[in-house]
Enzyme design. Structure first.
Site, PDB file in Angstrom:
ATOM      1  N   GLY A   1      70.400  87.264  40.794  1.00 56.32           N
ATOM      2  CA  GLY A   1      69.907  87.521  39.429  1.00 56.32           C
ATOM      3  C   GLY A   1      68.402  87.427  39.384  1.00 56.32           C
ATOM      4  O   GLY A   1      67.844  86.494  38.808  1.00 56.32           O
TER       5      GLY A   1
ATOM      6  N   LYS B   1      66.723  69.211  30.541  1.00 53.90           N
ATOM      7  CA  LYS B   1      66.911  69.836  29.226  1.00 53.90           C
ATOM      8  C   LYS B   1      66.864  68.844  28.070  1.00 53.90           C
ATOM      9  O   LYS B   1      66.614  69.218  26.927  1.00 53.90           O
ATOM     10  CB  LYS B   1      68.195  70.648  29.192  1.00 53.90           C
ATOM     11  CG  LYS B   1      68.062  71.947  29.975  1.00 53.90           C
ATOM     12  CD  LYS B   1      68.774  73.073  29.301  1.00 53.90           C
ATOM     13  CE  LYS B   1      68.510  74.404  29.984  1.00 53.90           C
ATOM     14  NZ  LYS B   1      68.935  74.400  31.410  1.00 53.90           N
TER      15      LYS B   1
ATOM     16  N   SER C   1      65.893  70.007  39.162  1.00 53.93           N
ATOM     17  CA  SER C   1      66.037  70.139  37.709  1.00 53.93           C
ATOM     18  C   SER C   1      67.257  69.449  37.112  1.00 53.93           C
ATOM     19  O   SER C   1      67.262  69.142  35.922  1.00 53.93           O
ATOM     20  CB  SER C   1      66.022  71.618  37.319  1.00 53.93           C
ATOM     21  OG  SER C   1      66.981  72.331  38.066  1.00 53.93           O
TER      22      SER C   1
ATOM     23  N   SER D   1      77.187  76.662  27.446  1.00 47.32           N
ATOM     24  CA  SER D   1      78.323  75.995  28.078  1.00 47.32           C
ATOM     25  C   SER D   1      77.800  74.960  29.062  1.00 47.32           C
ATOM     26  O   SER D   1      78.531  74.281  29.729  1.00 47.32           O
ATOM     27  CB  SER D   1      79.194  77.016  28.804  1.00 47.32           C
ATOM     28  OG  SER D   1      78.392  77.794  29.658  1.00 47.32           O
TER      29      SER D   1
ATOM     30  N   ASP E   1      66.072  88.945  37.773  1.00 53.98           N
ATOM     31  CA  ASP E   1      65.425  89.601  36.623  1.00 53.98           C
ATOM     32  C   ASP E   1      64.018  89.046  36.379  1.00 53.98           C
ATOM     33  O   ASP E   1      63.112  89.781  35.987  1.00 53.98           O
ATOM     34  CB  ASP E   1      66.261  89.420  35.358  1.00 53.98           C
ATOM     35  CG  ASP E   1      66.425  87.957  34.989  1.00 53.98           C
ATOM     36  OD1 ASP E   1      67.138  87.253  35.718  1.00 53.98           O
ATOM     37  OD2 ASP E   1      65.801  87.510  34.012  1.00 53.98           O
TER      38      ASP E   1
ATOM     39  N   GLU F   1      64.424  81.775  41.548  1.00 55.18           N
ATOM     40  CA  GLU F   1      65.694  82.129  40.921  1.00 55.18           C
ATOM     41  C   GLU F   1      66.696  82.594  41.966  1.00 55.18           C
ATOM     42  O   GLU F   1      66.335  82.888  43.107  1.00 55.18           O
ATOM     43  CB  GLU F   1      65.478  83.176  39.821  1.00 55.18           C
ATOM     44  CG  GLU F   1      64.963  84.493  40.304  1.00 55.18           C
ATOM     45  CD  GLU F   1      64.621  85.444  39.158  1.00 55.18           C
ATOM     46  OE1 GLU F   1      64.941  85.168  37.990  1.00 55.18           O
ATOM     47  OE2 GLU F   1      64.036  86.497  39.461  1.00 55.18           O
TER      48      GLU F   1
HETATM   49  C1  LIG Z   1      68.679  75.269  32.316  1.00 58.97           C
HETATM   50  C2  LIG Z   1      68.489  74.857  33.716  1.00 58.97           C
HETATM   51  C3  LIG Z   1      67.575  75.521  34.561  1.00 58.97           C
HETATM   52  C4  LIG Z   1      66.778  76.721  34.117  1.00 58.97           C
HETATM   53  O1  LIG Z   1      65.920  76.411  33.073  1.00 58.97           O
HETATM   54  P1  LIG Z   1      65.244  77.537  32.176  1.00 58.97           P
HETATM   55  O2  LIG Z   1      64.390  76.820  31.209  1.00 58.97           O
HETATM   56  O3  LIG Z   1      66.358  78.304  31.522  1.00 58.97           O
HETATM   57  O4  LIG Z   1      64.490  78.424  33.106  1.00 58.97           O
HETATM   58  C5  LIG Z   1      67.390  75.018  35.842  1.00 58.97           C
HETATM   59  N1  LIG Z   1      68.088  73.960  36.288  1.00 58.97           N
HETATM   60  C6  LIG Z   1      68.977  73.313  35.516  1.00 58.97           C
HETATM   61  C7  LIG Z   1      69.685  72.140  36.087  1.00 58.97           C
HETATM   62  C8  LIG Z   1      69.218  73.734  34.198  1.00 58.97           C
HETATM   63  O5  LIG Z   1      70.098  73.081  33.440  1.00 58.97           O
END
Ligand SMILES: *Cc1c(COP(=O)(O)O)cnc(C)c1O
Length: 320
Positions: A211, A56, A305, A81, A213, A207
């Site tokens: 959830g 992010k 991620s 959060s 969606d 996902e």
């Molecule tokens: C936010 C996040 C996601 C999902 O990312 P999106 O862009 O909302 O699909 C996946 N893994 C981690 C660690 C995140 O912080």
């Protein structure tokens, strides 16, 4: 926003240049055990080693670097959060932009402290009686601050796409790519990069089962809204895809898969035991799904991620 100007690959490339001096080029790791188990070559893009511990930071930095002088002075506001809050707080600090983060008053104290530690002002709200979106918009309006949403913004999407751009530039073409999916910023950006740099690559969003969606939206062709899902994947507890992320995902992604919380815990345990990696539950989505597919002889990319998980929680999950 019925007809948003969607970001394209050139925006991902521009984001990569823009954030290069700030973001970490994260390592790509391999595991002999995984390659043997899969009968394939598996490449893990380790965004748990990104600054503040998740991809992010890429989107946040790309968004704030495009602020005008006026926007910089008035500051940025975000509601989250989780990792988006810390990403905005850190990016803002690096650029000396004042940041206000709207967080539920019952958010984990460690997360609040981390956000404040990056120098952001935390505005608390009651998640049962107040609407964070409203509070964010009010702050933006009253003080001229710019609201940066966690996923549904062209600059966020372009920034998130830089991780997969790096992965493909480092290891070459892939047959399949597995990407965690919440609101779709990461998946939309990743698909822009993958379609350009590895046109034959099959792209999967993953996902939590509780959830799905994104899966429903992908198959029905319209954005499906759900209640906040109960899952340990707290980074993917989103209720719907976005006006920007959905059309990109619908056009460029091959399918959306789901995995259970039990599969996420198994993947977390594998990362910890075998690869010595601390991965948060949401960060395990891609690997958990890939383990179920038959991909013999293929070259596979998996985006890890993020790695932000409270150590007590981590131990709890691993011993469950
Ligand atoms: C936010 C996040 C996601 C999902 O990312 P999106 O862009 O909302 O699909 C996946 N893994 C981690 C660690 C995140 O912080």
């Amino acid at each position: 926003m019925s007809n948003p100007a969607l970001p394209a690959y050139r925006d991902v490339a521009a984001a990569a240049r823009r954030i290069a001096a700030y973001a970490t080029t994260t390592p790509v790791m391999t595991s002999r055990t995984t390659d043997e188990a899969f009968g394939a070559k598996v490449y893990f893009k380790c965004e748990n080693f990104q600054r503040m511990g998740a991809f992010k930071f890429r989107g946040a930095m790309n968004a704030l670097l495009q602020f005008s002088e006026e926007q910089k002075t008035a500051g940025v506001v975000a509601y989250s959060s989780g990792n988006h809050a810390q990403a905005i707080a850190l990016a803002a600090r690096l650029l000396s932009i004042p940041a206000t983060i709207v967080m539920p008053s019952d958010a984990p104290t460690a997360k609040m402290a981390a956000t404040r530690g990056y120098g952001a002002t935390v505005v608390e709200y009651d998640r049962y009686t107040e609407d964070r979106e409203q509070i964010g918009c009010d702050l933006a309006e009253r003080h001229g601050m710019t609201l940066i949403p966690p996923y549904d913004h062209p600059h966020i999407i372009a920034g998130q796409g830089t991780a997969v751009k790096e992965l493909l530039e480092e290891i070459g073409e892939l047959d399949a790519l597995f990407v965690p999916l919440g609101g779709g910023g990461l998946l939309a950006g990743s698909s822009l990069a993958a379609r350009q740099l590895a046109p034959a690559c099959r792209i999967f969003g993953v996902e939590p089962e509780a959830g799905n969606d994104g899966q429903q939206s992908f198959h029905s062709g319209r954005i499906v809204h759900i209640d906040t899902p109960g899952t340990i994947a707290d980074g993917a507890q989103t209720q719907h895809l976005g006006e920007y992320t959905f059309p990109i995902i619908r056009k460029k992604v091959d399918d959306i898969l789901t995995v259970s919380d039990a599969e996420l815990i198994e993947a977390m345990r594998f990362f910890a035991e075998r690869m010595k990696l601390v991965v948060e539950p949401t960060g395990c989505l891609g690997f958990a799904a890939a383990r179920r597919e038959r991909l013999t002889g293929k070259r596979i990319g998996i985006v890890i991620s993020g790695g932000n998980v409270d150590m007590r929680r981590f131990a709890e999950l691993l011993s469950s």
